[in-house]
Design an enzyme around this catalytic site. Structure first.
Site, PDB file in Angstrom:
ATOM      1  N   THR A 118       0.821  -1.212   0.000  1.00 31.65           N
ATOM      2  CA  THR A 118       0.000   0.000   0.000  1.00 31.65           C
ATOM      3  C   THR A 118       0.851   1.258   0.000  1.00 31.65           C
ATOM      4  O   THR A 118       0.492   2.271  -0.597  1.00 31.65           O
ATOM      5  CB  THR A 118      -0.932  -0.004   1.227  1.00 31.65           C
ATOM      6  OG1 THR A 118      -1.797  -1.133   1.156  1.00 31.65           O
ATOM      7  CG2 THR A 118      -1.784   1.261   1.284  1.00 31.65           C
ATOM      8  N   SER A 140       1.157  -7.368  -0.643  1.00 30.85           N
ATOM      9  CA  SER A 140       1.800  -8.313   0.273  1.00 30.85           C
ATOM     10  C   SER A 140       0.903  -9.474   0.674  1.00 30.85           C
ATOM     11  O   SER A 140       1.386 -10.461   1.246  1.00 30.85           O
ATOM     12  CB  SER A 140       2.341  -7.605   1.516  1.00 30.85           C
ATOM     13  OG  SER A 140       1.342  -7.358   2.465  1.00 30.85           O
ATOM     14  N   THR A 163       1.332  -4.192   4.356  1.00 32.29           N
ATOM     15  CA  THR A 163       1.033  -4.468   5.762  1.00 32.29           C
ATOM     16  C   THR A 163       0.441  -5.856   6.006  1.00 32.29           C
ATOM     17  O   THR A 163       0.533  -6.376   7.116  1.00 32.29           O
ATOM     18  CB  THR A 163       0.049  -3.422   6.334  1.00 32.29           C
ATOM     19  OG1 THR A 163      -1.189  -3.497   5.617  1.00 32.29           O
ATOM     20  CG2 THR A 163       0.622  -2.017   6.245  1.00 32.29           C
ATOM     21  N   ASP A 164      -0.144  -6.481   4.983  1.00 36.87           N
ATOM     22  CA  ASP A 164      -0.873  -7.730   5.212  1.00 36.87           C
ATOM     23  C   ASP A 164       0.021  -8.845   5.752  1.00 36.87           C
ATOM     24  O   ASP A 164      -0.401  -9.625   6.613  1.00 36.87           O
ATOM     25  CB  ASP A 164      -1.561  -8.192   3.928  1.00 36.87           C
ATOM     26  CG  ASP A 164      -2.839  -7.437   3.652  1.00 36.87           C
ATOM     27  OD1 ASP A 164      -3.280  -6.666   4.529  1.00 36.87           O
ATOM     28  OD2 ASP A 164      -3.410  -7.608   2.553  1.00 36.87           O
TER      29      ASP A 164
END
Length: 315
Positions: free
Chosen positions: A16, A62, A95-96
C-alpha cells in the site's frame, strides 16, 4: 535524533505504501506496488540531500507474498548490510504479511546494522497518506547510532521484528508488539527508547535455507466451533509436512481437530498448537496436550516450524 554517516539503502517490495488510486479520497480501490522505491524516496522532501540508494525488488500486494520473494529480499538485504559504506537498510512492504516477513528475517538474517521495515495503511495518493512519514521515521531510526537488528517502524512506534503483529484492518496505528510493547517511539524526529535493540541467535536453518521452492510445506488450521477433522486430514493428504493449529483461548483445540492432529503426528507430521488470540500466546499445558508454540502467533509458529523442518529438528 542524531544521524550516523553512511548510505541507507531503501529496498521496495510493493504494498500500500507504493499504491496509487485514481482519486485522493479512495483508500480502498488502489493498485498496490505501483510506485518504485525511488518514487517513494523522492516524495519525501525531508529526505532530499541524504545519502540514499533506492532499489525495487518487487511490486507485490503483500497478501500475495511468497517464499521466493522472502529469499530474494534476505539475499539483497544481506548484500547491502555487508557493504562498508552502507549504514543500514530500509525495506518498504505491504502491511498484510509484514509481520511474517519481519519474523522470517529476524530468524534467518544476521543484522549487526539496522534492517528497518516500514509500510503504510493508506496509498501514496491519499489526502493524508501515512507512508511518507513512516519512511522518514524509518530512515531516521536506521541512522540512529547503535541501532541494529530487524526493526519495524510504523505510526511513530519502533517494534522488534520478532514481536510485530497486525491488530487492525484499516486504522493508521494498526500494529503492536503484543505483551512486550514497542522498543521505542519516534517523537518529532527524536527517538525515545524503552528497551534494547533485539538480539537473538539465528535459527540453525539460516545457514542452509537452499532454494525456496524446496522449503517444507506448513499450513495453518483454525480451531472453532464445529471444527472438522477432515480439514486437517485434507491438508496432510495434500502434502503438508507440518501443521499449526490456531487454537481458541490458551491454545485449546476442538476435539475433532485434536483427533486428526494426533493421527498426523503418528504419521510423522508435526502439529503445534498456537492461540488465535493476538495477545498472550499459549501458557502451560497438561502433560498430554499437543505440542505448544508458546508465545508465537500462528503465522510466526508456521515460519518457525518450517525452519525446524529444514534443520531436521521439528517435533
Amino acid at each position: 535524533m542524531q544521524s550516523t554517516a553512511g548510505k541507507v539503502v531503501v529496498i521496495g517490495t510493493g504494498g500500500t505504501i507504493a499504491g496509487t488510486a485514481a482519486r485522493a479520497d479512495d483508500l480502498l480501490g488502489y493498485s498496490s506496488g505501483a510506485l518504485a522505491a525511488g518514487d517513494l524516496v523522492a516524495a519525501v522532501p525531508a529526505l532530499a540531500g541524504q545519502d540514499l540508494e533506492a532499489e525495487t525488488l518487487a511490486r507485490l500486494d503483500s497478501s500475495d507474498m511468497d517464499h521466493a520473494t522472502w529469499a530474494a529480499l534476505r539475499e539483497r538485504a544481506a548484500f547491502h548490510l555487508a557493504r562498508g559504506e552502507v549504514a543500514a537498510v530500509v525495506v518498504t512492504h505491504g502491511t498484510d504479511t509484514l509481520e511474517e516477513t519481519a519474523y522470517f528475517l529476524h530468524r534467518t538474517l544476521t543484522a549487526p546494522k539496522a534492517l528497518v521495515l516500514t509500510a503504510a495503511m493508506r496509498p501514496a495518493t491519499a489526502l493524508s497518506a501515512d507512508g511518507p512519514q513512516n519512511l522518514l521515521d524509518a530512515v531516521a531510526v536506521a541512522r540512529e547510532p547503535g541501532s541494529r537488528g530487524v526493526l519495524v517502524v510504523l505510526a511513530g512506534r519502533v517494534h522488534s521484528g520478532a514481536e510485530l503483529r497486525k491488530l487492525h484492518g484499516w486504522r493508521i496505528d494498526a500494529f503492536g508488539s503484543g505483551d512486550a510493547g514497542p522498543l521505542a517511539v519516534v517523537e518529532d524526529g527524536r527517538l525515545r527508547r524503552f528497551r534494547d535493540w533485539p538480539e537473538a541467535p539465528l535459527h540453525a536453518a539460516a545457514a542452509s535455507l537452499g532454494d525456496a521452492a524446496g522449503w517444507p510445506v506448513v499450513d495453518i488450521v483454525t480451531s472453532h466451533a464445529g471444527a472438522r477433522a477432515r480439514s486437517l486430514d485434507a491438508l496432510v493428504a495434500a502434502g503438508a509436512q507440518g501443521i499449526v493449529i490456531a487454537g481458541t483461548g490458551n491454545g485449546s483445540v476442538h476435539r475433532e481437530l485434536e483427533r486428526a492432529a494426533r493421527g498426523a503426528i503418528a504419521a510423522g507430521v508435526p502439529v503445534w498448537r498456537a492461540s488465535r488470540c493476538l495477545l498472550g500466546g499459549v501458557v502451560g499445558a497438561p502433560a498430554d496436550a499437543l505440542p505448544s508454540a508458546g508465545a508465537l502467533t500462528p503465522v510466526q509458529a508456521r515460519i518457525e516450524m518450517m525452519l525446524d523442518l529444514l534443520a531436521g529438528t521439528a517435533a
